[in-house]
Write a protein that holds these residues in place. Structure first.
Motif, PDB file in Angstrom:
ATOM      1  N   GLU A 281       0.698  -1.270  -0.102  1.00 44.82           N
ATOM      2  CA  GLU A 281      -0.083   0.028  -0.020  1.00 44.82           C
ATOM      3  C   GLU A 281       0.867   1.160  -0.063  1.00 44.82           C
ATOM      4  O   GLU A 281       2.025   1.033   0.179  1.00 44.82           O
ATOM      5  CB  GLU A 281      -0.780  -0.002   1.330  1.00 44.82           C
ATOM      6  N   HIS A 282       0.285   2.480  -0.507  1.00 42.94           N
ATOM      7  CA  HIS A 282       1.000   3.637  -0.486  1.00 42.94           C
ATOM      8  C   HIS A 282       1.145   4.265   0.996  1.00 42.94           C
ATOM      9  O   HIS A 282      -0.032   3.888   1.701  1.00 42.94           O
ATOM     10  CB  HIS A 282       0.335   4.574  -1.468  1.00 42.94           C
ATOM     11  N   TRP A 283       1.776   5.191   1.003  1.00 41.23           N
ATOM     12  CA  TRP A 283       2.225   5.665   2.649  1.00 41.23           C
ATOM     13  C   TRP A 283       0.872   6.299   3.048  1.00 41.23           C
ATOM     14  O   TRP A 283       0.216   6.078   3.927  1.00 41.23           O
ATOM     15  CB  TRP A 283       3.315   6.514   2.568  1.00 41.23           C
ATOM     16  N   ARG A 284       0.221   7.076   1.971  1.00 41.39           N
ATOM     17  CA  ARG A 284      -1.001   8.030   2.378  1.00 41.39           C
ATOM     18  C   ARG A 284      -2.181   7.267   2.367  1.00 41.39           C
ATOM     19  O   ARG A 284      -3.236   7.657   3.349  1.00 41.39           O
ATOM     20  CB  ARG A 284      -1.156   8.967   1.370  1.00 41.39           C
TER      21      ARG A 284
ATOM     22  N   LEU B 119      -2.278   4.166   4.120  1.00 35.27           N
ATOM     23  CA  LEU B 119      -2.049   3.510   5.446  1.00 35.27           C
ATOM     24  C   LEU B 119      -2.859   4.009   6.581  1.00 35.27           C
ATOM     25  O   LEU B 119      -3.171   5.355   6.526  1.00 35.27           O
ATOM     26  CB  LEU B 119      -0.812   3.348   5.898  1.00 35.27           C
TER      27      LEU B 119
ATOM     28  N   LYS C 243      -0.756   1.617  11.498  1.00 33.85           N
ATOM     29  CA  LYS C 243       0.258   1.338  10.497  1.00 33.85           C
ATOM     30  C   LYS C 243       1.343   2.314  10.381  1.00 33.85           C
ATOM     31  O   LYS C 243       2.478   2.038  10.520  1.00 33.85           O
ATOM     32  CB  LYS C 243      -0.295   1.040   9.177  1.00 33.85           C
ATOM     33  N   LYS C 244       0.888   3.679  10.231  1.00 33.78           N
ATOM     34  CA  LYS C 244       1.938   4.559  10.085  1.00 33.78           C
ATOM     35  C   LYS C 244       2.802   4.640  11.512  1.00 33.78           C
ATOM     36  O   LYS C 244       3.927   5.111  11.378  1.00 33.78           O
ATOM     37  CB  LYS C 244       1.270   5.623   9.697  1.00 33.78           C
TER      38      LYS C 244
ATOM     39  N   PHE D 200       5.323   1.876  11.634  1.00 34.62           N
ATOM     40  CA  PHE D 200       6.305   2.042  10.613  1.00 34.62           C
ATOM     41  C   PHE D 200       7.288   3.049  11.283  1.00 34.62           C
ATOM     42  O   PHE D 200       8.429   2.946  11.121  1.00 34.62           O
ATOM     43  CB  PHE D 200       5.750   2.309   9.301  1.00 34.62           C
TER      44      PHE D 200
ATOM     45  N   ILE E 272      11.098   6.650   3.872  1.00 36.98           N
ATOM     46  CA  ILE E 272      10.868   5.624   4.554  1.00 36.98           C
ATOM     47  C   ILE E 272      11.034   4.336   3.789  1.00 36.98           C
ATOM     48  O   ILE E 272      11.722   3.121   4.274  1.00 36.98           O
ATOM     49  CB  ILE E 272       9.540   5.659   5.317  1.00 36.98           C
ATOM     50  N   GLU E 273      11.006   4.330   2.561  1.00 35.91           N
ATOM     51  CA  GLU E 273      10.851   2.849   1.891  1.00 35.91           C
ATOM     52  C   GLU E 273      12.358   2.522   1.788  1.00 35.91           C
ATOM     53  O   GLU E 273      12.694   1.587   1.899  1.00 35.91           O
ATOM     54  CB  GLU E 273      10.221   3.337   0.407  1.00 35.91           C
TER      55      GLU E 273
END
Length: 120
Positions: free
Chosen positions: A2-5, A7, A11-12, A15, A38-39
């Motif tokens: 999933e994309h960061w936005r 999540l 979950k954010k 991470f 972050i990736e």
């Protein structure tokens, strides 16, 4: 993935906490966080985990080899052969009965341990 936005907040948070722990343990990740995000940090953390896992596997195999060597040497020592063990035990018990001292009676086990190949 999933994309960061997309999540959820939980979950954010997870991470983010993993990234903070990673930066605390590996300071060079702070630079990668600023450069790539972050990736990139999680990619490098996976690379570090792989190298640590390989190192741990090598250490485990080395430990296993050492334990097998110790086991083989204990099996071949004369201190654990029945006739030598009974002789040492008899002397140990006699010394304990005569002296009443455990430490002095244990001295009779020492020659068999120190000179295990010479006392055949």
């Amino acid at each position: 993935m999933e994309h960061w936005r997309n999540l959820s907040l939980f979950k954010k948070f997870i991470f983010g906490m993993l990234a903070i722990i990673g930066v605390l343990l590996l300071p060079e990740l702070a630079f990668f966080m600023q450069v790539g995000g972050i990736e990139l940090i999680f990619g490098f953390m996976v690379m570090y985990i792989q190298s640590i896992r390989t190192w741990l596997e090598i250490k485990r195999q080395s430990f296993k080899r050492i334990i097998n060597t110790i086991y083989a040497s204990l099996l071949s020592t004369t201190a654990f052969k029945p006739r030598m063990f009974y002789l040492q035990t008899a002397f140990c018990v006699i010394a304990f009965v005569v002296t009443g001292s455990i430490s002095l009676s244990m001295v009779f086990f020492m020659p068999g341990m120190l000179l295990n190949n010479l006392s055949v």
